[in-house]
Scaffold this motif. Structure first.
Motif, PDB file in Angstrom:
ATOM      1  N   SER A 118     -60.926  20.239  33.291  1.00 57.41           N
ATOM      2  CA  SER A 118     -61.009  21.640  32.897  1.00 57.41           C
ATOM      3  C   SER A 118     -59.969  21.893  31.817  1.00 57.41           C
ATOM      4  O   SER A 118     -58.768  21.770  32.056  1.00 57.41           O
ATOM      5  CB  SER A 118     -60.764  22.556  34.100  1.00 57.41           C
ATOM      6  N   THR A 120     -58.240  24.472  30.038  1.00 62.89           N
ATOM      7  CA  THR A 120     -58.003  25.909  30.166  1.00 62.89           C
ATOM      8  C   THR A 120     -57.384  26.489  28.906  1.00 62.89           C
ATOM      9  O   THR A 120     -56.757  25.786  28.114  1.00 62.89           O
ATOM     10  CB  THR A 120     -57.076  26.196  31.355  1.00 62.89           C
ATOM     11  N   GLY A 172     -56.390  29.822  49.618  1.00 65.24           N
ATOM     12  CA  GLY A 172     -55.372  30.483  48.820  1.00 65.24           C
ATOM     13  C   GLY A 172     -54.697  31.633  49.544  1.00 65.24           C
ATOM     14  O   GLY A 172     -55.181  32.150  50.550  1.00 65.24           O
ATOM     15  N   TYR A 205     -51.255  24.017  43.386  1.00 69.04           N
ATOM     16  CA  TYR A 205     -52.586  23.505  43.047  1.00 69.04           C
ATOM     17  C   TYR A 205     -53.292  24.429  42.062  1.00 69.04           C
ATOM     18  O   TYR A 205     -53.917  23.982  41.106  1.00 69.04           O
ATOM     19  CB  TYR A 205     -53.452  23.365  44.298  1.00 69.04           C
ATOM     20  N   SER A 206     -53.227  25.734  42.312  1.00 70.56           N
ATOM     21  CA  SER A 206     -53.907  26.700  41.457  1.00 70.56           C
ATOM     22  C   SER A 206     -53.239  28.053  41.595  1.00 70.56           C
ATOM     23  O   SER A 206     -52.588  28.338  42.615  1.00 70.56           O
ATOM     24  CB  SER A 206     -55.395  26.808  41.817  1.00 70.56           C
ATOM     25  N   ASN A 208     -54.042  32.311  40.232  1.00 69.81           N
ATOM     26  CA  ASN A 208     -54.773  33.328  39.480  1.00 69.81           C
ATOM     27  C   ASN A 208     -53.970  34.619  39.483  1.00 69.81           C
ATOM     28  O   ASN A 208     -53.479  35.044  40.538  1.00 69.81           O
ATOM     29  CB  ASN A 208     -56.137  33.613  40.107  1.00 69.81           C
ATOM     30  N   PRO A 222     -57.467  32.925  35.794  1.00 72.98           N
ATOM     31  CA  PRO A 222     -56.820  31.643  36.104  1.00 72.98           C
ATOM     32  C   PRO A 222     -55.630  31.401  35.183  1.00 72.98           C
ATOM     33  O   PRO A 222     -55.657  31.762  33.998  1.00 72.98           O
ATOM     34  CB  PRO A 222     -57.932  30.617  35.854  1.00 72.98           C
ATOM     35  N   ASN A 224     -52.947  28.405  33.778  1.00 72.09           N
ATOM     36  CA  ASN A 224     -52.721  26.968  33.637  1.00 72.09           C
ATOM     37  C   ASN A 224     -51.458  26.593  34.403  1.00 72.09           C
ATOM     38  O   ASN A 224     -50.349  26.987  34.028  1.00 72.09           O
ATOM     39  CB  ASN A 224     -52.581  26.601  32.159  1.00 72.09           C
ATOM     40  N   THR A 225     -51.616  25.820  35.474  1.00 77.26           N
ATOM     41  CA  THR A 225     -50.462  25.486  36.318  1.00 77.26           C
ATOM     42  C   THR A 225     -49.450  24.603  35.595  1.00 77.26           C
ATOM     43  O   THR A 225     -48.287  24.530  36.015  1.00 77.26           O
ATOM     44  CB  THR A 225     -50.923  24.784  37.604  1.00 77.26           C
ATOM     45  N   TYR A 253     -50.804  37.776  42.560  1.00 76.80           N
ATOM     46  CA  TYR A 253     -51.385  36.467  42.257  1.00 76.80           C
ATOM     47  C   TYR A 253     -51.981  35.857  43.516  1.00 76.80           C
ATOM     48  O   TYR A 253     -51.593  36.169  44.641  1.00 76.80           O
ATOM     49  CB  TYR A 253     -50.333  35.524  41.661  1.00 76.80           C
ATOM     50  N   ASP A 256     -52.369  28.656  45.628  1.00 79.82           N
ATOM     51  CA  ASP A 256     -52.713  27.614  46.593  1.00 79.82           C
ATOM     52  C   ASP A 256     -51.863  26.402  46.265  1.00 79.82           C
ATOM     53  O   ASP A 256     -51.690  26.043  45.094  1.00 79.82           O
ATOM     54  CB  ASP A 256     -54.203  27.260  46.506  1.00 79.82           C
TER      55      ASP A 256
END
Length: 321
Positions: A118, A120, A172, A205-206, A208, A222, A224-225, A253, A256
Protein backbone atom coordinates in the motif's frame (compact mmCIF):
# COMPACT_ATOMS: atom_id res chain seq x y z
CA UNK A 1 -15.92 -56.53 -12.23
CA UNK A 2 -16.94 -60.13 -13.03
CA UNK A 3 -20.40 -60.05 -14.55
CA UNK A 4 -20.84 -63.78 -13.79
CA UNK A 5 -21.46 -62.90 -10.16
CA UNK A 6 -24.69 -61.23 -11.18
CA UNK A 7 -25.79 -63.60 -13.93
CA UNK A 8 -24.29 -67.01 -14.89
CA UNK A 9 -24.83 -66.31 -18.59
CA UNK A 10 -22.10 -63.61 -18.38
CA UNK A 11 -19.41 -65.84 -16.90
CA UNK A 12 -17.01 -65.13 -19.78
CA UNK A 13 -17.30 -61.34 -19.63
CA UNK A 14 -15.96 -58.58 -17.36
CA UNK A 15 -16.27 -54.80 -17.06
CA UNK A 16 -12.79 -53.23 -16.98
CA UNK A 17 -12.27 -49.69 -15.65
CA UNK A 18 -8.77 -48.28 -15.75
CA UNK A 19 -6.66 -45.15 -15.99
CA UNK A 20 -3.65 -44.25 -18.08
CA UNK A 21 -0.61 -42.57 -16.51
CA UNK A 22 1.53 -40.52 -18.88
CA UNK A 23 4.81 -38.64 -18.39
CA UNK A 24 4.57 -34.94 -17.50
CA UNK A 25 6.14 -34.02 -20.85
CA UNK A 26 4.65 -34.70 -24.22
CA UNK A 27 5.61 -37.85 -26.20
CA UNK A 28 5.30 -38.55 -29.93
CA UNK A 29 1.99 -39.98 -31.00
CA UNK A 30 3.81 -43.10 -32.32
CA UNK A 31 4.57 -44.12 -28.75
CA UNK A 32 0.88 -44.78 -28.12
CA UNK A 33 -0.63 -48.04 -29.44
CA UNK A 34 -4.38 -48.43 -29.25
CA UNK A 35 -7.16 -50.67 -30.49
CA UNK A 36 -10.83 -49.88 -30.83
CA UNK A 37 -13.57 -52.30 -29.84
CA UNK A 38 -17.28 -52.28 -30.18
CA UNK A 39 -19.31 -53.27 -27.19
CA UNK A 40 -19.67 -57.02 -27.39
CA UNK A 41 -17.93 -60.28 -26.67
CA UNK A 42 -14.30 -59.19 -26.13
CA UNK A 43 -12.02 -61.36 -23.95
CA UNK A 44 -10.77 -59.70 -20.80
CA UNK A 45 -7.06 -60.16 -21.54
CA UNK A 46 -7.42 -58.51 -24.94
CA UNK A 47 -9.12 -55.49 -23.37
CA UNK A 48 -6.31 -55.13 -20.84
CA UNK A 49 -3.75 -54.92 -23.67
CA UNK A 50 -5.81 -52.62 -25.85
CA UNK A 51 -4.00 -49.40 -24.83
CA UNK A 52 -0.25 -49.69 -24.31
CA UNK A 53 2.56 -47.14 -24.10
CA UNK A 54 5.81 -48.09 -25.76
CA UNK A 55 8.01 -46.94 -22.89
CA UNK A 56 11.24 -48.14 -24.46
CA UNK A 57 11.17 -45.44 -27.11
CA UNK A 58 9.58 -42.75 -24.92
CA UNK A 59 11.78 -39.77 -23.99
CA UNK A 60 11.28 -36.98 -21.47
CA UNK A 61 12.48 -33.42 -21.91
CA UNK A 62 13.67 -31.39 -18.92
CA UNK A 63 11.73 -28.15 -19.34
CA UNK A 64 13.26 -25.22 -17.46
CA UNK A 65 12.00 -21.71 -16.73
CA UNK A 66 13.34 -19.34 -19.37
CA UNK A 67 11.90 -16.13 -17.94
CA UNK A 68 9.43 -14.75 -15.43
CA UNK A 69 6.36 -12.56 -15.91
CA UNK A 70 5.61 -9.87 -13.30
CA UNK A 71 1.95 -8.93 -12.85
CA UNK A 72 0.74 -5.88 -10.95
CA UNK A 73 -2.97 -5.43 -10.26
CA UNK A 74 -3.68 -8.24 -12.75
CA UNK A 75 -1.72 -6.58 -15.59
CA UNK A 76 1.59 -7.76 -17.04
CA UNK A 77 4.13 -5.04 -16.22
CA UNK A 78 7.48 -6.73 -16.85
CA UNK A 79 9.27 -9.85 -18.05
CA UNK A 80 12.66 -10.71 -16.60
CA UNK A 81 15.21 -13.54 -16.50
CA UNK A 82 16.35 -12.39 -13.06
CA UNK A 83 14.99 -13.44 -9.67
CA UNK A 84 14.20 -9.90 -8.58
CA UNK A 85 12.31 -6.88 -9.88
CA UNK A 86 12.52 -3.18 -9.04
CA UNK A 87 9.85 -0.53 -9.64
CA UNK A 88 9.29 3.06 -8.51
CA UNK A 89 5.72 3.53 -7.28
CA UNK A 90 4.50 6.78 -8.82
CA UNK A 91 0.85 6.51 -7.79
CA UNK A 92 -0.88 6.07 -4.46
CA UNK A 93 -3.01 3.08 -3.55
CA UNK A 94 -2.71 -0.72 -3.30
CA UNK A 95 -0.28 -2.66 -5.49
CA UNK A 96 -0.89 -6.42 -5.81
CA UNK A 97 2.00 -8.41 -7.34
CA UNK A 98 2.14 -11.95 -8.72
CA UNK A 99 4.89 -13.85 -10.57
CA UNK A 100 4.60 -16.61 -13.18
CA UNK A 101 7.28 -18.71 -14.90
CA UNK A 102 7.51 -18.99 -18.69
CA UNK A 103 9.23 -22.20 -19.75
CA UNK A 104 11.49 -22.88 -22.73
CA UNK A 105 8.66 -24.64 -24.55
CA UNK A 106 6.46 -21.54 -24.25
CA UNK A 107 4.24 -22.76 -21.43
CA UNK A 108 3.33 -20.30 -18.67
CA UNK A 109 2.87 -21.57 -15.14
CA UNK A 110 0.06 -20.53 -12.79
CA UNK A 111 0.78 -17.31 -10.92
CA UNK A 112 2.40 -17.27 -7.49
CA UNK A 113 0.72 -16.22 -4.26
CA UNK A 114 -0.21 -12.54 -4.12
CA UNK A 115 1.91 -9.93 -2.39
CA UNK A 116 0.21 -6.61 -1.56
CA UNK A 117 1.80 -3.23 -0.92
CA UNK A 118 0.00 0.00 0.00
CA UNK A 119 1.61 3.22 -1.19
CA UNK A 120 0.03 5.79 1.11
CA UNK A 121 -0.11 9.51 0.55
CA UNK A 122 2.79 11.24 2.25
CA UNK A 123 1.47 13.39 5.07
CA UNK A 124 1.39 17.02 4.10
CA UNK A 125 3.39 19.48 6.15
CA UNK A 126 1.38 22.17 7.97
CA UNK A 127 0.72 25.19 5.76
CA UNK A 128 -0.92 28.59 6.19
CA UNK A 129 -4.66 28.68 5.55
CA UNK A 130 -7.62 31.05 5.35
CA UNK A 131 -5.91 33.21 2.73
CA UNK A 132 -7.97 36.26 1.83
CA UNK A 133 -7.25 39.62 0.30
CA UNK A 134 -8.62 43.08 -0.35
CA UNK A 135 -7.54 46.28 -2.06
CA UNK A 136 -7.64 49.54 -0.10
CA UNK A 137 -6.40 52.75 -1.74
CA UNK A 138 -4.25 50.80 -4.20
CA UNK A 139 -2.86 48.67 -1.40
CA UNK A 140 -3.27 44.90 -1.63
CA UNK A 141 -3.84 43.51 1.84
CA UNK A 142 -3.54 39.75 2.32
CA UNK A 143 -4.44 37.91 5.51
CA UNK A 144 -4.00 34.26 6.42
CA UNK A 145 -3.77 31.92 9.39
CA UNK A 146 -0.53 30.45 10.65
CA UNK A 147 -0.74 26.85 11.88
CA UNK A 148 1.38 27.76 14.89
CA UNK A 149 -1.24 30.28 15.95
CA UNK A 150 -4.38 28.31 15.13
CA UNK A 151 -7.18 27.92 17.62
CA UNK A 152 -6.41 24.77 19.62
CA UNK A 153 -8.77 22.97 21.98
CA UNK A 154 -7.47 20.48 24.51
CA UNK A 155 -8.12 19.14 28.00
CA UNK A 156 -4.43 18.67 28.81
CA UNK A 157 -3.35 19.81 32.25
CA UNK A 158 0.40 19.58 31.75
CA UNK A 159 0.64 16.95 34.47
CA UNK A 160 2.93 13.90 34.30
CA UNK A 161 2.51 11.65 31.26
CA UNK A 162 1.22 8.13 31.77
CA UNK A 163 1.48 5.47 29.06
CA UNK A 164 -1.04 2.65 28.69
CA UNK A 165 -1.08 -0.53 26.65
CA UNK A 166 -3.90 -2.20 24.76
CA UNK A 167 -5.38 -5.36 26.22
CA UNK A 168 -5.54 -6.95 22.77
CA UNK A 169 -5.04 -6.28 19.08
CA UNK A 170 -7.39 -6.71 16.15
CA UNK A 171 -10.21 -4.28 15.50
CA UNK A 172 -8.41 -1.30 17.06
CA UNK A 173 -8.84 1.09 19.98
CA UNK A 174 -10.47 4.52 19.60
CA UNK A 175 -9.12 7.34 21.80
CA UNK A 176 -11.40 10.40 21.59
CA UNK A 177 -11.80 13.81 23.18
CA UNK A 178 -15.17 15.51 22.72
CA UNK A 179 -16.25 19.14 22.96
CA UNK A 180 -19.70 20.30 24.01
CA UNK A 181 -22.11 22.48 22.08
CA UNK A 182 -21.35 25.29 24.52
CA UNK A 183 -17.58 24.93 23.99
CA UNK A 184 -18.05 25.26 20.23
CA UNK A 185 -20.79 27.91 20.13
CA UNK A 186 -18.44 30.68 18.96
CA UNK A 187 -16.60 28.36 16.58
CA UNK A 188 -19.49 27.20 14.38
CA UNK A 189 -18.47 27.32 10.72
CA UNK A 190 -14.76 26.93 11.44
CA UNK A 191 -13.08 23.73 10.29
CA UNK A 192 -11.06 21.04 12.03
CA UNK A 193 -7.85 21.17 10.00
CA UNK A 194 -5.34 19.29 12.18
CA UNK A 195 -5.36 16.70 14.95
CA UNK A 196 -2.38 16.53 17.28
CA UNK A 197 -1.77 13.62 19.64
CA UNK A 198 0.97 12.10 21.74
CA UNK A 199 2.14 8.48 21.53
CA UNK A 200 4.46 6.54 23.80
CA UNK A 201 5.91 4.61 20.84
CA UNK A 202 5.77 4.42 17.05
CA UNK A 203 5.52 0.61 17.23
CA UNK A 204 1.95 0.48 15.91
CA UNK A 205 0.25 -1.59 13.22
CA UNK A 206 -2.16 1.09 11.98
CA UNK A 207 -3.57 4.48 12.93
CA UNK A 208 -6.46 6.56 11.58
CA UNK A 209 -7.25 10.15 12.51
CA UNK A 210 -11.00 10.47 13.13
CA UNK A 211 -13.61 13.20 13.61
CA UNK A 212 -17.03 12.61 15.16
CA UNK A 213 -20.41 14.33 15.25
CA UNK A 214 -22.14 13.13 18.40
CA UNK A 215 -21.60 9.37 18.64
CA UNK A 216 -20.95 8.91 14.92
CA UNK A 217 -17.59 8.85 13.14
CA UNK A 218 -18.04 11.06 10.08
CA UNK A 219 -14.39 11.29 8.96
CA UNK A 220 -11.51 8.82 9.06
CA UNK A 221 -8.08 9.30 7.49
CA UNK A 222 -5.34 6.64 7.44
CA UNK A 223 -1.94 7.83 8.66
CA UNK A 224 1.35 6.46 7.35
CA UNK A 225 2.77 4.69 10.40
CA UNK A 226 6.31 5.18 9.06
CA UNK A 227 5.92 8.90 9.84
CA UNK A 228 4.82 8.41 13.46
CA UNK A 229 7.16 9.23 16.34
CA UNK A 230 7.23 8.60 20.06
CA UNK A 231 5.94 11.99 21.19
CA UNK A 232 3.63 14.50 19.54
CA UNK A 233 2.33 13.82 16.03
CA UNK A 234 0.34 16.27 13.91
CA UNK A 235 -2.00 15.05 11.17
CA UNK A 236 -3.31 17.51 8.62
CA UNK A 237 -6.73 16.47 7.38
CA UNK A 238 -6.98 16.10 3.62
CA UNK A 239 -10.56 17.37 3.88
CA UNK A 240 -11.09 19.71 6.86
CA UNK A 241 -14.34 19.07 8.77
CA UNK A 242 -16.78 21.89 9.53
CA UNK A 243 -17.87 22.60 13.11
CA UNK A 244 -21.69 22.40 12.95
CA UNK A 245 -24.20 24.15 15.15
CA UNK A 246 -25.87 22.19 17.95
CA UNK A 247 -23.65 19.08 17.88
CA UNK A 248 -20.93 17.67 20.12
CA UNK A 249 -17.72 17.26 18.10
CA UNK A 250 -15.02 14.71 18.89
CA UNK A 251 -11.53 14.16 17.51
CA UNK A 252 -8.94 11.48 18.08
CA UNK A 253 -7.49 8.37 16.55
CA UNK A 254 -8.07 4.68 16.04
CA UNK A 255 -4.92 2.73 16.85
CA UNK A 256 -3.95 -0.92 16.60
CA UNK A 257 -0.67 -2.41 17.76
CA UNK A 258 1.05 -5.29 19.49
CA UNK A 259 -0.35 -6.57 22.75
CA UNK A 260 1.67 -5.59 25.79
CA UNK A 261 3.22 -2.46 24.24
CA UNK A 262 2.34 0.88 25.90
CA UNK A 263 1.10 3.24 23.17
CA UNK A 264 -1.56 5.57 24.58
CA UNK A 265 -0.50 8.67 26.51
CA UNK A 266 -2.66 10.47 29.10
CA UNK A 267 -1.76 13.10 31.66
CA UNK A 268 -2.77 13.09 35.31
CA UNK A 269 -6.12 14.79 34.80
CA UNK A 270 -8.55 15.27 36.36
CA UNK A 271 -10.78 13.85 33.66
CA UNK A 272 -13.91 15.54 32.30
CA UNK A 273 -16.21 12.53 32.15
CA UNK A 274 -17.20 11.41 28.64
CA UNK A 275 -15.37 14.36 27.11
CA UNK A 276 -11.63 14.11 27.82
CA UNK A 277 -11.38 10.33 28.20
CA UNK A 278 -13.74 8.63 25.74
CA UNK A 279 -12.84 5.28 24.22
CA UNK A 280 -14.30 2.44 22.17
CA UNK A 281 -13.16 -0.88 20.75
CA UNK A 282 -15.95 -1.05 18.18
CA UNK A 283 -16.39 2.51 16.94
CA UNK A 284 -20.07 2.41 17.85
CA UNK A 285 -20.35 2.11 21.65
CA UNK A 286 -18.48 4.71 23.71
CA UNK A 287 -17.23 4.59 27.30
CA UNK A 288 -15.37 6.60 29.91
CA UNK A 289 -11.85 5.35 30.71
CA UNK A 290 -12.37 6.41 34.31
CA UNK A 291 -15.63 4.53 34.86
CA UNK A 292 -14.65 1.49 32.82
CA UNK A 293 -11.46 0.99 34.84
CA UNK A 294 -13.18 1.61 38.18
CA UNK A 295 -11.43 4.97 38.52
CA UNK A 296 -7.89 3.60 38.21
CA UNK A 297 -7.31 5.71 35.05
CA UNK A 298 -8.39 9.28 35.77
CA UNK A 299 -6.27 11.19 33.25
CA UNK A 300 -7.07 12.85 29.92
CA UNK A 301 -5.76 12.07 26.45
CA UNK A 302 -2.89 14.12 25.10
CA UNK A 303 -5.05 15.26 22.18
CA UNK A 304 -5.46 18.62 20.45
CA UNK A 305 -8.19 19.79 18.09
CA UNK A 306 -6.86 22.49 15.74
CA UNK A 307 -9.28 24.89 14.00
CA UNK A 308 -8.86 27.20 11.06
CA UNK A 309 -9.38 30.81 12.06
CA UNK A 310 -8.29 34.13 10.63
CA UNK A 311 -5.57 36.07 12.38
CA UNK A 312 -4.63 39.70 12.05
CA UNK A 313 -1.32 38.92 10.31
CA UNK A 314 -1.33 41.09 7.19
CA UNK A 315 0.92 41.87 4.27
CA UNK A 316 0.65 45.32 2.67
CA UNK A 317 1.99 45.73 -0.83
CA UNK A 318 2.39 49.24 -2.24
CA UNK A 319 2.03 49.74 -5.97
CA UNK A 320 5.20 51.15 -7.51
CA UNK A 321 5.06 54.84 -8.45
Amino acid sequence: MKLGTTNSTANDYNIVIGALATPATAMPASNYQSKSYKLGNVPTKEIESAFVINTKSATTNNVTAAKFNVYCNNSLVATTTDFKYNETLTKYGPYIYEISAVYSNGWESPRSEKLTFSNTVEQKNPAPFDLSGSVENDDLILSWSDTNEATVLSYETGDTDNAFQLSGSGSGFYAITRYSVEDLADKVGMKVSHIRFKLATNNVYSLNAVVMYGDNIIYSQPVNTNNLVAGYNTVRLDNPVVIPAGLVVGVGYMIDGPTGVAMLVMDGGPAVEMYSNVYSTSGSSWYSMKKKTNRTITGVYQLHLCLTTKLSTKLSHQKPD
